[in-house]
Design a protein around this motif. Structure first.
Motif, PDB file in Angstrom:
ATOM      1  N   ARG A 199       0.933  -1.101  -0.126  1.00 42.91           N
ATOM      2  CA  ARG A 199      -0.060  -0.162   0.054  1.00 42.91           C
ATOM      3  C   ARG A 199       0.806   1.265  -0.035  1.00 42.91           C
ATOM      4  O   ARG A 199       1.742   1.447   0.854  1.00 42.91           O
ATOM      5  N   VAL A 200       0.660   2.315  -0.957  1.00 44.71           N
ATOM      6  CA  VAL A 200       1.502   3.266  -1.134  1.00 44.71           C
ATOM      7  C   VAL A 200       0.554   4.360  -1.030  1.00 44.71           C
ATOM      8  O   VAL A 200      -0.430   4.578  -1.805  1.00 44.71           O
ATOM      9  N   ALA A 201       0.814   5.555  -0.484  1.00 37.55           N
ATOM     10  CA  ALA A 201       0.105   6.721  -0.353  1.00 37.55           C
ATOM     11  C   ALA A 201       0.943   7.962  -0.190  1.00 37.55           C
ATOM     12  O   ALA A 201       2.240   7.804   0.554  1.00 37.55           O
ATOM     13  N   ARG A 202       0.852   8.968  -1.146  1.00 40.66           N
ATOM     14  CA  ARG A 202       1.788  10.236  -1.241  1.00 40.66           C
ATOM     15  C   ARG A 202       3.060   9.803  -1.318  1.00 40.66           C
ATOM     16  O   ARG A 202       3.931  10.278  -0.770  1.00 40.66           O
ATOM     17  N   LYS A 204       4.775   7.144  -0.472  1.00 44.77           N
ATOM     18  CA  LYS A 204       5.467   6.242   0.438  1.00 44.77           C
ATOM     19  C   LYS A 204       4.860   5.219   0.715  1.00 44.77           C
ATOM     20  O   LYS A 204       3.519   4.985   0.825  1.00 44.77           O
ATOM     21  N   GLU A 206       3.364   2.618   2.633  1.00 41.39           N
ATOM     22  CA  GLU A 206       2.778   2.340   4.363  1.00 41.39           C
ATOM     23  C   GLU A 206       2.766   1.175   4.745  1.00 41.39           C
ATOM     24  O   GLU A 206       2.852   0.764   6.184  1.00 41.39           O
ATOM     25  N   SER A 207       2.233   0.020   3.967  1.00 43.50           N
ATOM     26  CA  SER A 207       2.138  -1.448   4.591  1.00 43.50           C
ATOM     27  C   SER A 207       2.312  -2.411   3.484  1.00 43.50           C
ATOM     28  O   SER A 207       2.137  -1.940   2.453  1.00 43.50           O
ATOM     29  N   GLU A 214      -1.986  -7.899   6.927  1.00 43.81           N
ATOM     30  CA  GLU A 214      -1.195  -6.721   6.367  1.00 43.81           C
ATOM     31  C   GLU A 214      -0.353  -6.467   7.726  1.00 43.81           C
ATOM     32  O   GLU A 214      -0.625  -6.190   9.003  1.00 43.81           O
ATOM     33  N   VAL A 343       9.014   5.642  -5.256  1.00 44.65           N
ATOM     34  CA  VAL A 343       8.309   5.517  -3.763  1.00 44.65           C
ATOM     35  C   VAL A 343       9.434   5.519  -2.658  1.00 44.65           C
ATOM     36  O   VAL A 343      10.491   5.037  -2.722  1.00 44.65           O
TER      37      VAL A 343
END
Ligand code: PYC
Length: 404
Positions: A199-202, A204, A206-207, A214, A343
């Protein structure tokens, strides 16, 4: 003191925790090595190593266990030399006998142009302090008295690049040694835990999503071989990699008759004899892209006929097993080590082609340093993912005897 008998499990089973400082994908020599150096050199122990199969089931258990540093480029030579130095100390450091035998490594030349290529390599090696020189038939005969040095073969042996510190190691032991040391420092190793998403957000990570749940992770590392580009895609990271099988086989054991690693760049075959007496023989990479781990009859015929060019006395020897590993080939045959441009907390230790096993300690130690300090160690600067954006390729193809 070196431990002779194993009384306890070498690594323990764990439930997955909700979060880790570092999640490493791939429990081969690279992934376990990174975890080992993060914990031992930088005190970063809240680390999970995630592996979809068993430990070392990828290229760590499928290579021909050759260690050497007689590369071609000013970037490659000191890097692989660092790896040889680390391997030399590793049994003592891990308190686990890795059966590293620095028996010497010969790359044979069968043509004048091959000799010219080996001379360039020898000079580059010597300038950078690597023990490597071109030798000719009288010395080759002394070093390898069982090899056919006559004019009979289709391609007679004319010279060789002799690299005395090169040799072979027990590859499974390296995996197990790193895993055991990781476990002792509190690093968690999770076999049979496949990563199915990141999981990538902005920009980065994340998990990491796995088949067992997860986990949040401050840093994610892709240390896979064979499927590195597919694993990278899970995080939206693109790698310039094409994947080809590389086949090898092992024969029934013989009395000791060969105590050097023999590689022929023209015949695309390499042979060594293990402590058990078996011959380990490898081929060049298959000419097509594939993820097949099966051996094929044409490649077995090639390995057998080329080996018989060098050692005709082996005709009739039986092959016990044949297998393939998947090599992630980059455009310049050099690895991709560093932080992704897409990332920000996603690191890669991939693209090893046919060189991964011999590179593991140096790659793992230096990438661990980058993760811990955010400063890129000099020895891996040239291998950063950024080189493909600036066209600064390294050009290590000529050091490979096994990829045409
Ligand atoms: O580069 O020495 C090598 C090698 C041997 C088998 C695959 N790569």
């Amino acid at each position: 003191m070196m431990q002779l008998f194993r009384k306890q499990r070498m690594w323990r089973a764990h439930e997955l925790k909700p979060s880790y400082d570092v999640a490493i994908i791939g429990a081969g020599v690279h992934g376990l090595g990174i975890a080992y150096y993060l914990a031992s050199r930088h005190g970063i122990r809240n680390v999970a190593v995630l592996e979809r199969g068993y430990l070392g089931c990828g290229n760590s258990g499928r290579n021909t266990a050759i260690i050497r540093s007689n590369y071609r480029t000013p970037e490659g030579i000191p890097f692989y030399e660092e790896s040889v130095r680390l391997y030399e100390r590793l049994s003592r450091e891990l308190e686990w006998n890795l059966l590293f035998s620095q028996c010497g490594h010969l790359t044979l030349a069968h043509t004048d142009s091959a000799i010219a290529g080996l001379r360039v390599r020898a000079e580059n090696n010597q300038v950078l302090g690597v023990d490597s020189r071109v030798i000719y038939p009288p010395e080759i005969r002394k070093l390898v008295p069982t090899m056919d040095m006559s004019d009979r073969p289709r391609l007679p042996v004319l010279a060789a690049l002799y690299h005395p510190p090169g040799g072979i190691i027990r590859h499974d032991a390296v995996v197990w040694g790193y895993a055991r040391a990781c476990d002792r420092m509190g690093v968690e190793i999770h076999p049979h835990t496949e990563v199915t998403g990141v999981r990538v957000a902005r920009g980065k990570a994340e998990s990491v999503i796995t088949t067992r749940g997860e986990i949040a992770a401050g840093t994610v590392v892709n240390a896979t071989a064979g499927w590195a580009s597919m694993v990278a895609k899970l995080a939206g990271v693109t790698l310039p990699i094409v994947s080809h099988p590389l086949q090898a086989c092992v024969t029934e054991p013989l009395k000791p008759f060969l105590d050097k690693v023999i590689v022929s760049a023209s015949l695309h075959v390499y042979v060594n004899q293990t402590d058990k007496g078996e011959l380990v023989i490898g081929a060049e990479i298959d000419p097509y892209q594939s993820y097949s781990l099966k051996g094929t009859l044409p490649t077995l015929e090639q390995m057998a006929s080329y080996t018989l060019e060098l050692f005709p006395q082996l005709s009739g020897l039986r092959v016990l097993r044949q297998w393939a590993g998947i090599c992630d080939m980059t455009p310049d045959y050099a690895p991709i080590i560093g932080v992704s441009r897409e990332v920000e907390n996603y690191y890669v230790d991939v693209g090893w082609g046919t060189y991964g096993f011999k590179a593991a300690p140096a790659a793992a130690k230096l990438l661990a340093e980058l993760i811990a300090t955010r400063k890129t160690p000099k020895l891996i600067e040239a291998f950063s993912p950024a080189r493909f954006y600036g066209g600064q390729l390294v050009g290590e193809k000529a050091a490979a005897a096994v990829s045409s």
